[in-house]
Design a protein around this motif. Structure first.
Motif, PDB file in Angstrom:
ATOM      1  N   LEU A  47      78.094 112.981  48.072  1.00  0.00           N
ATOM      2  CA  LEU A  47      78.776 114.085  48.747  1.00  0.00           C
ATOM      3  C   LEU A  47      78.391 114.071  50.230  1.00  0.00           C
ATOM      4  CD1 LEU A  47      78.420 117.021  46.175  1.00  0.00           C
ATOM      5  CD2 LEU A  47      80.442 115.649  46.662  1.00  0.00           C
ATOM      6  N   MET A 107      78.225 114.282  54.090  1.00  0.00           N
ATOM      7  CA  MET A 107      78.838 115.076  55.143  1.00  0.00           C
ATOM      8  C   MET A 107      78.692 114.389  56.499  1.00  0.00           C
ATOM      9  SD  MET A 107      80.069 118.090  53.949  1.00  0.00           S
ATOM     10  CE  MET A 107      80.888 117.020  52.772  1.00  0.00           C
ATOM     11  N   ILE A 120      73.992 119.095  52.686  1.00  0.00           N
ATOM     12  CA  ILE A 120      74.899 120.094  52.110  1.00  0.00           C
ATOM     13  C   ILE A 120      74.310 121.490  52.231  1.00  0.00           C
ATOM     14  CG2 ILE A 120      75.961 120.874  49.962  1.00  0.00           C
ATOM     15  CD1 ILE A 120      76.404 118.029  49.196  1.00  0.00           C
ATOM     16  N   LEU A 169      84.597 118.676  54.039  1.00  0.00           N
ATOM     17  CA  LEU A 169      85.047 117.619  53.142  1.00  0.00           C
ATOM     18  C   LEU A 169      86.479 117.211  53.465  1.00  0.00           C
ATOM     19  CD1 LEU A 169      83.908 116.029  50.713  1.00  0.00           C
ATOM     20  CD2 LEU A 169      85.066 117.670  49.222  1.00  0.00           C
ATOM     21  N   ARG A 210      86.401 115.174  56.706  1.00  0.00           N
ATOM     22  CA  ARG A 210      85.894 113.815  56.469  1.00  0.00           C
ATOM     23  C   ARG A 210      86.936 112.947  55.757  1.00  0.00           C
ATOM     24  NH1 ARG A 210      82.647 110.506  53.187  1.00  0.00           N
ATOM     25  NH2 ARG A 210      81.133 109.320  54.428  1.00  0.00           N
TER      26      ARG A 210
END
Length: 350
Positions: A142, A144, A185, A237, A240
């Motif tokens: 995940l 970032m 996160i 998200l 990205r």
């Protein structure tokens, strides 16, 4: 009263946060039922003295065209003047009972919405915490982190920008996710919380106090915090993933956190609808639903009832039976005089 006392003395333990409110409603519901029963037993003088109080409750909680409200409005002056019949007392009892039942329903709706908001807050908070834990265990899944466009004057390296750190001059082709850290996160969610806090402070100007026993505005405000953290994560998200044209890459850590805070504040676009629903639910306590949804229609109906009661109160309708069932001598004496071209027609109620 025994039931009210038992509900007040009950110990719910750890369930008090959820069951205590229902117990308070049970206390007041039984007390109101006792008041309705007492109205059946008191003297005519005391019942006449309580007529204005009953009428006020009826106007607060029953619709403008409710038959019990209309009939009690027509009989109110006669009842206050002491001309009260058994049917008038029965009308007062039924109208008061209906008003109290409507009040119980209004408070139950407030409690239900409060519970829904707290449950939603808990679920969103669990989701946000789960994302933070998963990001801490598997930061690369995940990620970032962003890779700004390579500077033509520095073709030998590339910058990688993450929420918690910047990595300059990395080898070209280095995956941005490989440089993600376990705190990324969580840092994004904290920035989203900060943005949400600003919207909570701004929304305080729209919050009105309430005499309802449930802190519905507080539940609506607390929901904004975990929602802001979630919207910050989802917003970055989307950036990205190049979902927003022109924002596929952020150039610095400050930009990453700034956009996280902006997306955290943007949750207000969604939670504002929750705020409006909460305020409408609170406004329905003590006001008929129709008056909230369609005040103009309610005002017209109320004016119609007042127009019917504007004339001086005759002695008709002593039994509270309505305009076509009056039994007084005055109404019988007036009937022949009004039976011309239009036939018998009742006089205006008091």
């Amino acid at each position: 009263m025994e039931k009210a006392g038992a509900a007040a003395d009950e110990d719910f333990g750890w369930r008090r946060a959820w069951s205590g409110s229902a117990a308070r409603e049970g206390v007041w519901s039984n007390i109101r039922s006792a008041e309705v029963m007492l109205l059946q037993l008191v003297s005519d003088e005391e019942a006449a003295g309580r007529a204005s109080e009953v009428m006020a409750l009826v106007k607060d909680h029953l619709e403008a065209d409710d038959p019990r409200r209309v009939r009690l409005t027509r009989r109110l002056r006669s009842i206050i003047s002491g001309e009260i019949s058994p049917s008038d007392r029965d009308l007062m009892v039924r109208a008061l009972d209906a008003a109290y039942n409507a009040l119980d329903d209004e408070l139950a709706r407030v409690r239900s919405l409060r519970n829904i908001l707290w449950t939603a807050t808990l679920l969103v908070l669990l989701g946000v915490a789960g994302l933070a834990v998963y990001g801490g265990l598997y930061p690369e899944s995940l990620s970032m982190c962003f890779t700004p466009k390579v500077d033509p004057g520095n073709a030998g390296g590339v910058d990688v920008v993450c929420p918690t750190a910047e990595h300059p001059d990395e080898a070209v082709g280095t995956p941005a996710g490989s440089l993600a850290e376990s705190r990324d996160i969580l840092t994004v969610e904290i920035a989203g919380l900060a943005g949400a806090a600003l919207t909570v402070i701004a929304s305080l100007r729209r919050i009105r106090g309430t005499d309802s026993p449930y802190m519905l505005p507080l539940a609506s405000a607390v929901l904004k915090f975990p929602t802001g953290a979630l919207s910050a994560f989802l917003g970055l998200l989307l950036i990205r993933g190049a979902f927003v044209p022109g924002l596929s890459d952020l150039d610095s850590r400050a930009q990453v956190l700034g956009w996280a805070a902006a997306f955290g504040a943007a949750q207000h676009l969604v939670t504002r609808l929750v705020d409006d629903r909460a305020q409408m639910t609170l406004s329905e306590v003590g006001r008929t639903t129709e008056a909230v949804v369609d005040p103009e229609r309610a005002a017209v109906k109320e004016s119609d009832v007042q127009a019917e009661t504007g004339a001086a109160p005759p002695a008709a309708f002593q039994d509270g039976a309505g305009p076509h069932e009056g039994t007084s001598e005055e109404s019988r004496a007036r009937a022949p005089a009004e039976e011309g071209a239009e036939g018998a027609r009742p006089g205006a109620g008091p």
